[in-house]
Design a protein around this motif. Structure first.
Motif, PDB file in Angstrom:
ATOM      1  N   GLU A  39      40.473  26.692  49.421  1.00 48.00           N
ATOM      2  CA  GLU A  39      40.470  25.333  48.873  1.00 48.00           C
ATOM      3  C   GLU A  39      41.887  24.812  48.657  1.00 48.00           C
ATOM      4  OE1 GLU A  39      37.994  25.101  45.392  1.00 48.00           O
ATOM      5  OE2 GLU A  39      36.163  25.365  46.565  1.00 48.00           O
ATOM      6  N   VAL A  40      42.761  25.657  48.146  1.00 48.61           N
ATOM      7  CA  VAL A  40      44.153  25.250  47.900  1.00 48.61           C
ATOM      8  C   VAL A  40      44.841  24.903  49.215  1.00 48.61           C
ATOM      9  CG1 VAL A  40      46.421  26.123  47.167  1.00 48.61           C
ATOM     10  CG2 VAL A  40      44.410  26.463  45.718  1.00 48.61           C
ATOM     11  N   ARG A  41      44.661  25.747  50.214  1.00 49.78           N
ATOM     12  CA  ARG A  41      45.298  25.490  51.513  1.00 49.78           C
ATOM     13  C   ARG A  41      44.762  24.211  52.139  1.00 49.78           C
ATOM     14  NH1 ARG A  41      47.281  30.588  54.444  1.00 49.78           N
ATOM     15  NH2 ARG A  41      48.453  31.576  52.770  1.00 49.78           N
ATOM     16  N   ALA A  42      43.445  24.001  52.069  1.00 51.32           N
ATOM     17  CA  ALA A  42      42.855  22.786  52.644  1.00 51.32           C
ATOM     18  C   ALA A  42      43.337  21.543  51.902  1.00 51.32           C
ATOM     19  CB  ALA A  42      41.337  22.865  52.619  1.00 51.32           C
ATOM     20  N   ALA A  43      43.353  21.601  50.581  1.00 50.03           N
ATOM     21  CA  ALA A  43      43.818  20.462  49.787  1.00 50.03           C
ATOM     22  C   ALA A  43      45.285  20.174  50.044  1.00 50.03           C
ATOM     23  CB  ALA A  43      43.583  20.730  48.298  1.00 50.03           C
ATOM     24  N   GLY A  44      46.039  21.219  50.407  1.00 51.82           N
ATOM     25  CA  GLY A  44      47.458  21.050  50.719  1.00 51.82           C
ATOM     26  C   GLY A  44      47.708  20.514  52.116  1.00 51.82           C
ATOM     27  N   GLY A  45      46.645  20.311  52.890  1.00 46.02           N
ATOM     28  CA  GLY A  45      46.791  19.709  54.211  1.00 46.02           C
ATOM     29  C   GLY A  45      46.735  20.663  55.385  1.00 46.02           C
ATOM     30  N   GLN A  46      46.590  21.950  55.139  1.00 45.28           N
ATOM     31  CA  GLN A  46      46.500  22.896  56.256  1.00 45.28           C
ATOM     32  C   GLN A  46      45.159  22.687  56.956  1.00 45.28           C
ATOM     33  OE1 GLN A  46      47.596  26.882  55.159  1.00 45.28           O
ATOM     34  NE2 GLN A  46      46.995  27.723  57.133  1.00 45.28           N
ATOM     35  N   ARG A  47      45.181  22.500  58.281  1.00 46.61           N
ATOM     36  CA  ARG A  47      43.957  22.198  59.028  1.00 46.61           C
ATOM     37  C   ARG A  47      43.376  23.413  59.739  1.00 46.61           C
ATOM     38  NH1 ARG A  47      42.006  18.400  56.237  1.00 46.61           N
ATOM     39  NH2 ARG A  47      42.267  20.368  55.374  1.00 46.61           N
ATOM     40  N   GLU A  48      44.152  24.479  59.889  1.00 46.71           N
ATOM     41  CA  GLU A  48      43.628  25.734  60.432  1.00 46.71           C
ATOM     42  C   GLU A  48      44.075  26.847  59.514  1.00 46.71           C
ATOM     43  OE1 GLU A  48      43.042  26.630  64.529  1.00 46.71           O
ATOM     44  OE2 GLU A  48      43.968  24.729  65.126  1.00 46.71           O
ATOM     45  N   ILE A  49      43.111  27.653  59.094  1.00 46.93           N
ATOM     46  CA  ILE A  49      43.384  28.748  58.172  1.00 46.93           C
ATOM     47  C   ILE A  49      42.916  30.045  58.823  1.00 46.93           C
ATOM     48  CG2 ILE A  49      42.926  29.698  55.880  1.00 46.93           C
ATOM     49  CD1 ILE A  49      42.360  26.795  54.941  1.00 46.93           C
ATOM     50  N   LEU A  50      43.790  31.044  58.809  1.00 44.34           N
ATOM     51  CA  LEU A  50      43.501  32.333  59.436  1.00 44.34           C
ATOM     52  C   LEU A  50      43.334  33.390  58.350  1.00 44.34           C
ATOM     53  CD1 LEU A  50      46.368  32.183  62.086  1.00 44.34           C
ATOM     54  CD2 LEU A  50      44.070  31.263  62.270  1.00 44.34           C
ATOM     55  N   VAL A  51      42.236  34.138  58.420  1.00 40.03           N
ATOM     56  CA  VAL A  51      41.958  35.166  57.410  1.00 40.03           C
ATOM     57  C   VAL A  51      41.603  36.460  58.127  1.00 40.03           C
ATOM     58  CG1 VAL A  51      40.650  35.764  55.343  1.00 40.03           C
ATOM     59  CG2 VAL A  51      41.013  33.347  55.909  1.00 40.03           C
ATOM     60  N   ASP A  52      42.345  37.514  57.844  1.00 38.97           N
ATOM     61  CA  ASP A  52      42.122  38.805  58.485  1.00 38.97           C
ATOM     62  C   ASP A  52      41.531  39.801  57.493  1.00 38.97           C
ATOM     63  OD1 ASP A  52      42.156  40.657  60.561  1.00 38.97           O
ATOM     64  OD2 ASP A  52      44.190  41.314  60.130  1.00 38.97           O
ATOM     65  N   GLY A  53      40.762  40.754  58.008  1.00 40.19           N
ATOM     66  CA  GLY A  53      40.244  41.855  57.197  1.00 40.19           C
ATOM     67  C   GLY A  53      39.129  41.468  56.259  1.00 40.19           C
ATOM     68  N   CYS A  54      38.293  40.523  56.653  1.00 33.47           N
ATOM     69  CA  CYS A  54      37.196  40.070  55.802  1.00 33.47           C
ATOM     70  C   CYS A  54      36.057  41.086  55.769  1.00 33.47           C
ATOM     71  CB  CYS A  54      36.618  38.752  56.314  1.00 33.47           C
ATOM     72  SG  CYS A  54      37.751  37.371  56.271  1.00 33.47           S
ATOM     73  N   SER A  55      35.479  41.254  54.604  1.00 29.39           N
ATOM     74  CA  SER A  55      34.262  42.053  54.495  1.00 29.39           C
ATOM     75  C   SER A  55      33.085  41.169  54.910  1.00 29.39           C
ATOM     76  CB  SER A  55      34.064  42.532  53.059  1.00 29.39           C
ATOM     77  OG  SER A  55      33.752  41.437  52.205  1.00 29.39           O
ATOM     78  N   GLY A  56      31.977  41.788  55.197  1.00 28.91           N
ATOM     79  CA  GLY A  56      30.776  41.018  55.530  1.00 28.91           C
ATOM     80  C   GLY A  56      30.382  40.083  54.401  1.00 28.91           C
ATOM     81  N   GLN A  57      30.535  40.560  53.163  1.00 31.25           N
ATOM     82  CA  GLN A  57      30.182  39.739  52.004  1.00 31.25           C
ATOM     83  C   GLN A  57      31.117  38.539  51.862  1.00 31.25           C
ATOM     84  OE1 GLN A  57      27.371  40.249  50.368  1.00 31.25           O
ATOM     85  NE2 GLN A  57      27.755  38.401  49.190  1.00 31.25           N
ATOM     86  N   GLN A  58      32.397  38.735  52.135  1.00 32.45           N
ATOM     87  CA  GLN A  58      33.339  37.608  52.079  1.00 32.45           C
ATOM     88  C   GLN A  58      32.982  36.559  53.126  1.00 32.45           C
ATOM     89  OE1 GLN A  58      36.913  40.011  52.464  1.00 32.45           O
ATOM     90  NE2 GLN A  58      37.677  39.224  50.499  1.00 32.45           N
ATOM     91  N   ILE A  59      32.616  37.003  54.309  1.00 32.89           N
ATOM     92  CA  ILE A  59      32.234  36.064  55.367  1.00 32.89           C
ATOM     93  C   ILE A  59      31.006  35.271  54.952  1.00 32.89           C
ATOM     94  CG2 ILE A  59      31.355  35.894  57.732  1.00 32.89           C
ATOM     95  CD1 ILE A  59      33.250  38.284  58.395  1.00 32.89           C
TER      96      ILE A  59
END
Length: 97
Positions: free
Chosen positions: A50-70
């Motif tokens: 939410e912070v990154r999106a509100a700050g204007g970032q239009r693509e966010i990359l997230v590595d190492g997600c658990s199934g529950q996080q997804i």
């Protein structure tokens, strides 16, 4: 808002699709550091998105997600996708092996 999930070998941020996306963004002059999901609980990960999106970032990359996080991010998408801060947002999630 669009969410892409990478799994298996494609989901290894050190050699994978996330780096390809990151390189493509650098080529266009954009910056997208990779968030390491293991450093965050489910709710904390949503907060950083939410912070990154509100700050204007239009693509966010997230590595190492658990199934529950997804699953939590996909659920969160249905609550926020109508808000203007999330227009045109693309989140790339790489599931950890």
């Amino acid at each position: 808002m669009q969410i892409q999930v990478f799994m298996g070998n494609a989901g290894n941020g050190k050699t994978s699709k996330l780096q390809s996306v990151q390189e493509r963004l650098k080529f266009t002059g954009a910056s997208a550091p990779i968030i390491q999901a293991g450093a965050y609980g489910e709710d904390s990960l949503l907060e950083i998105l939410e912070v990154r999106a509100a700050g204007g970032q239009r693509e966010i990359l997230v590595d190492g997600c658990s199934g529950q996080q997804i699953l939590k991010v996909l659920e969160w998408q249905s609550y926020v996708e109508h808000k203007p801060d999330f227009d045109g947002l693309v989140i790339h999630l790489a599931r950890r092996d």
